[in-house]
Scaffold this motif. Structure first.
Motif, short mmCIF file in Angstrom:
data_model
loop_
_atom_site.label_atom_id
_atom_site.label_comp_id
_atom_site.label_asym_id
_atom_site.label_seq_id
_atom_site.Cartn_x
_atom_site.Cartn_y
_atom_site.Cartn_z
N ASN A 34 0.84 -1.19 0.00
CA ASN A 34 0.00 0.00 0.00
C ASN A 34 0.87 1.24 0.00
O ASN A 34 1.88 1.31 0.70
CB ASN A 34 -0.91 0.02 1.23
N ARG A 35 0.48 2.22 -0.80
CA ARG A 35 1.22 3.47 -0.83
C ARG A 35 0.28 4.57 -1.32
O ARG A 35 -0.82 4.30 -1.79
CB ARG A 35 2.46 3.37 -1.71
N LEU A 36 0.72 5.81 -1.21
CA LEU A 36 -0.09 6.92 -1.67
C LEU A 36 -0.38 6.80 -3.16
O LEU A 36 0.51 6.46 -3.95
CB LEU A 36 0.63 8.24 -1.38
N VAL A 37 -1.63 7.08 -3.54
CA VAL A 37 -1.99 7.02 -4.96
C VAL A 37 -1.35 8.19 -5.68
O VAL A 37 -1.02 9.22 -5.07
CB VAL A 37 -3.52 7.05 -5.13
N PRO A 38 -1.14 8.09 -6.98
CA PRO A 38 -0.52 9.19 -7.72
C PRO A 38 -1.31 10.48 -7.57
O PRO A 38 -2.54 10.50 -7.64
CB PRO A 38 -0.55 8.69 -9.17
N GLY A 39 -0.59 11.57 -7.34
CA GLY A 39 -1.21 12.88 -7.19
C GLY A 39 -1.46 13.29 -5.75
O GLY A 39 -1.76 14.45 -5.48
N VAL A 40 -1.35 12.33 -4.82
CA VAL A 40 -1.53 12.61 -3.40
C VAL A 40 -0.16 12.63 -2.74
O VAL A 40 0.64 11.70 -2.90
CB VAL A 40 -2.44 11.57 -2.73
N LEU A 91 5.28 7.02 10.22
CA LEU A 91 4.04 7.13 9.47
C LEU A 91 4.30 7.50 8.01
O LEU A 91 3.69 6.95 7.10
CB LEU A 91 3.14 8.17 10.13
N LEU A 92 5.25 8.39 7.79
CA LEU A 92 5.61 8.77 6.42
C LEU A 92 6.18 7.57 5.66
O LEU A 92 5.91 7.39 4.47
CB LEU A 92 6.61 9.92 6.43
N ALA A 93 6.95 6.75 6.35
CA ALA A 93 7.48 5.55 5.71
C ALA A 93 6.36 4.59 5.33
O ALA A 93 6.38 3.98 4.25
CB ALA A 93 8.49 4.87 6.64
N GLU A 138 -2.38 3.88 16.90
CA GLU A 138 -2.42 5.21 16.32
C GLU A 138 -2.00 5.24 14.85
O GLU A 138 -2.73 5.78 14.01
CB GLU A 138 -1.55 6.18 17.14
N PRO A 139 -0.84 4.70 14.47
CA PRO A 139 -0.51 4.70 13.03
C PRO A 139 -1.50 3.88 12.20
O PRO A 139 -1.79 4.23 11.06
CB PRO A 139 0.90 4.11 12.98
N ARG A 140 -2.04 2.80 12.78
CA ARG A 140 -3.03 2.01 12.05
C ARG A 140 -4.29 2.83 11.80
O ARG A 140 -4.91 2.73 10.74
CB ARG A 140 -3.37 0.74 12.83
N ARG A 148 -5.76 3.68 8.13
CA ARG A 148 -7.15 3.35 7.77
C ARG A 148 -7.88 4.59 7.26
O ARG A 148 -8.69 4.51 6.33
CB ARG A 148 -7.89 2.75 8.97
N ALA A 149 -7.61 5.75 7.85
CA ALA A 149 -8.24 6.98 7.39
C ALA A 149 -7.80 7.33 5.98
O ALA A 149 -8.62 7.76 5.15
CB ALA A 149 -7.91 8.12 8.36
N PHE A 150 -6.53 7.14 5.67
CA PHE A 150 -6.04 7.39 4.31
C PHE A 150 -6.69 6.41 3.33
O PHE A 150 -7.06 6.80 2.21
CB PHE A 150 -4.52 7.28 4.26
N GLU A 151 -6.83 5.16 3.72
CA GLU A 151 -7.46 4.17 2.84
C GLU A 151 -8.93 4.53 2.60
O GLU A 151 -9.42 4.44 1.47
CB GLU A 151 -7.35 2.78 3.46
N ALA A 152 -9.63 4.92 3.66
CA ALA A 152 -11.05 5.26 3.53
C ALA A 152 -11.26 6.47 2.63
O ALA A 152 -12.27 6.56 1.92
CB ALA A 152 -11.66 5.51 4.91
#
Length: 296
Positions: free
Chosen positions: A4-10, A42-44, A57-59, A63-67
């Protein structure tokens, strides 16, 4: 296994004195409440370099980023399907050469056909367009489209062949919608819609028909040609690989106008023009035959 990683543009940025903020694909900034989570770890995680967190906390942040749709598995670039690689290119080499380079880099097999490059040439027949059984036909004109030139090509989708085209009118270039199935937008539909949308429809029709008196010709520079080729190649790649449109109007319902002076692209929605039903004949009066008209 992709992580899992940040989608392009985010993107996530560290704001001095305020913690983390996320920049969305739309260009908006949102604050991130990290709580007690370690920001470096968290950035990693968000970049796909970290391991699955065990602390809550990091989880919670992940989860918030995934949602929100900001985190997903690293996508693999879909390959160009073999049955859609044969792309036939017609038209001006100033446009077909950069387009061929883009398509080849994406995995297609473009075939330029120089025999029908002149806009004033006779309309090309369906047998010639279907020669070699191409998956798609692209026609690029460095000038207006003469009447009837694309009449046969508009029937390509009915033969299972995708149909894409562009042309130039002075300093304005037009990239028309890709037609891939019966009922999609054709060049005739675009002409009808453009005539209906302007009060200068008589003038526009006369411009298309010609003749036209011009001064110095409008130069089609390399940046403009590269932009038009890139737009066409992206439309073809999305059609071939089934990649959805990321934003804006759907490619099959979108007319793009490119200002060649500023390279500004403007999108306009365009729909097919329904077939006009024939006018029904008036039924004769009940109980008798129609009475013929007489003068006077």
């Amino acid at each position: 296994m992709p992580r899992n990683r940040l989608v392009p543009g985010v993107e996530v940025v560290t704001v001095p004195g305020r913690g983390l903020a996320v920049r969305t694909a739309e260009g908006e900034f949102l604050s991130v409440r990290t709580g007690a989570a370690d920001e470096s770890a968290l950035l990693a995680l968000l970049s796909g370099a970290g391991t699955n967190p065990t602390d809550e906390e990091p989880r919670r942040v992940v989860r918030a980023f995934e949602a929100a749709g900001y985190l997903a598995e690293e996508p693999a670039r879909p390959p160009w399907p073999a049955d859609r690689r044969d792309i036939r290119l017609l038209g001006d080499p100033a446009l077909t050469r950069p387009l061929a380079a883009h398509l080849a880099a994406l995995g297609a097999e473009p075939r330029a056909v120089p025999a029908v490059t002149a806009p004033e040439g006779a309309p090309v027949g369906m047998d010639e367009l279907l020669d070699g059984d191409p998956a798609a036909v692209v026609w690029c004109l460095d000038g207006p489209v003469p009447d009837g030139l694309w009449e046969a090509a508009d029937r390509l989708p009915a033969h299972g062949v995708a149909w894409l085209r562009c042309h130039r009118e002075g300093w304005q270039a037009y990239v028309e919608p890709l037609a891939a199935a019966p009922g999609d937008v054709t060049s005739a539909h675009v002409r009808a819609r453009r005539l209906a949308a302007t009060p200068a429809h008589r003038e526009l029709a006369a411009y298309w028909t010609g003749p036209r008196t011009t001064g110095a010709p409008v130069p089609l520079g390399l940046p403009a040609a590269a932009l038009l080729a890139a737009l066409l190649a992206d439309d073809l790649n999305r059609w071939a690989t089934g990649t959805p449109d990321a934003a804006g109007l759907p490619a099959r319902r979108r007319l793009r106008q490119v200002d060649l002076r500023t390279l500004t692209v403007t999108e306009h929605p365009v729909l097919p023009v329904p077939a006009v039903a024939p006018t029904p004949k008036a039924a004769p009066p009940s109980g008798g035959s129609p009475t013929p008209k007489t003068d006077g």
